[in-house]
Design a protein around this motif. Structure first.
Motif, mmCIF file in Angstrom:
data_model
loop_
_atom_site.group_PDB
_atom_site.id
_atom_site.type_symbol
_atom_site.label_atom_id
_atom_site.label_comp_id
_atom_site.label_asym_id
_atom_site.label_seq_id
_atom_site.Cartn_x
_atom_site.Cartn_y
_atom_site.Cartn_z
ATOM 1 N N GLY A 269 1.013 0.513 -7.295
ATOM 2 C CA GLY A 269 0.324 1.789 -7.428
ATOM 3 C C GLY A 269 0.843 2.625 -8.575
ATOM 4 N N ASN B 64 3.725 6.685 -3.754
ATOM 5 C CA ASN B 64 2.520 7.504 -3.856
ATOM 6 C C ASN B 64 2.241 8.245 -2.560
ATOM 7 O OD1 ASN B 64 1.603 6.962 -6.504
ATOM 8 N ND2 ASN B 64 0.927 4.948 -5.856
ATOM 9 N N ARG C 200 -1.446 5.033 -10.080
ATOM 10 C CA ARG C 200 -1.839 6.171 -9.235
ATOM 11 C C ARG C 200 -0.723 7.209 -9.087
ATOM 12 N NH1 ARG C 200 -3.925 1.692 -7.034
ATOM 13 N NH2 ARG C 200 -2.422 1.483 -5.353
ATOM 14 N N ASP D 250 0.828 -1.198 0.000
ATOM 15 C CA ASP D 250 0.000 0.000 0.000
ATOM 16 C C ASP D 250 0.870 1.260 0.000
ATOM 17 O OD1 ASP D 250 -2.504 1.305 0.058
ATOM 18 O OD2 ASP D 250 -2.292 1.647 2.212
#
Length: 195
Positions: free
Chosen positions: A185, A63, A188, A34
């Motif tokens: 990610g 991110n 993103r 994450d």
């Protein structure tokens, strides 16, 4: 976006197969981390692509600061690396630009990291705009998977980082072999200029 890298320079006669085996064993652990945009497991071998050293040097695009901090300070992850190799200095740069490359869907085989100082007396807006333009130029080149630029305002250092789907990159800097790409990610990571 935040960029991060640490390096382990290894003896000239080090068996780099040990690093390849280690990466094959643990790289999947960050495939769904994450807050991580991209982690590239990078290797330089003495005498290959002009490298003067054997080196293991992962490079990250984050991110979120929370994801980066969870990696650095949480149980496992970075602590395992420190246990295996010792505690490295961890460089961090604030993101300036990110672009998907012309070969964005391809697996990268080469990474190039160029570092240069921000000159004393530089006009920041112009210097950083040029770095953004270079990121766009690199991303548009044949074989480019992605390109990013970031700056360390403590050392006043610019880093240009790019991944390539072939071993003839159109970028200047240290050339690394890509052993694995974790990109949970990547979609993103903010595109373009970061301010």
């Amino acid at each position: 976006m935040h960029a991060m890298q640490y390096e382990f320079t290894l003896p000239a006669d080090y068996d780099m197969g040990i690093i390849r085996t280690r990466v094959a064993r643990v790289a999947h652990l960050l495939d769904d981390w994450d807050g991580l945009g991209v982690k590239t497991y990078l290797l330089r071998e003495r005498g290959v692509h002009g490298s003067p050293v054997n080196q293991y040097a992962p490079f990250y695009l984050w991110n979120t600061v929370e994801g980066m901090n969870s990696f650095l300070w949480g149980e496992g992850a970075f602590q395992r690396t420190v246990g295996d190799f010792g505690r490295p200095g961890v460089r961090q740069w604030t993101g300036l630009a990110f672009e998907e490359g012309a070969a964005g869907g391809s697996a990268p085989v080469i990474a190039v990291r160029g570092r240069r100082p921000v000159p004393e007396g530089a006009q920041f807006a112009s210097f950083m705009a040029d770095a953004v333009g270079e990121t766009e130029r690199l991303a548009a080149e044949d074989g480019a998977v992605l390109a990013a630029a970031a700056v360390d305002t403590r050392a006043w250092e610019l880093v240009q980082f790019s991944l390539w789907a072939h071993d003839a990159p159109k970028a200047e800097g240290d050339v690394f072999q890509v052993l694995h790409l974790s990109a949970p990610g990547r979609d993103r990571l903010p595109r373009g200029r970061q301010w």
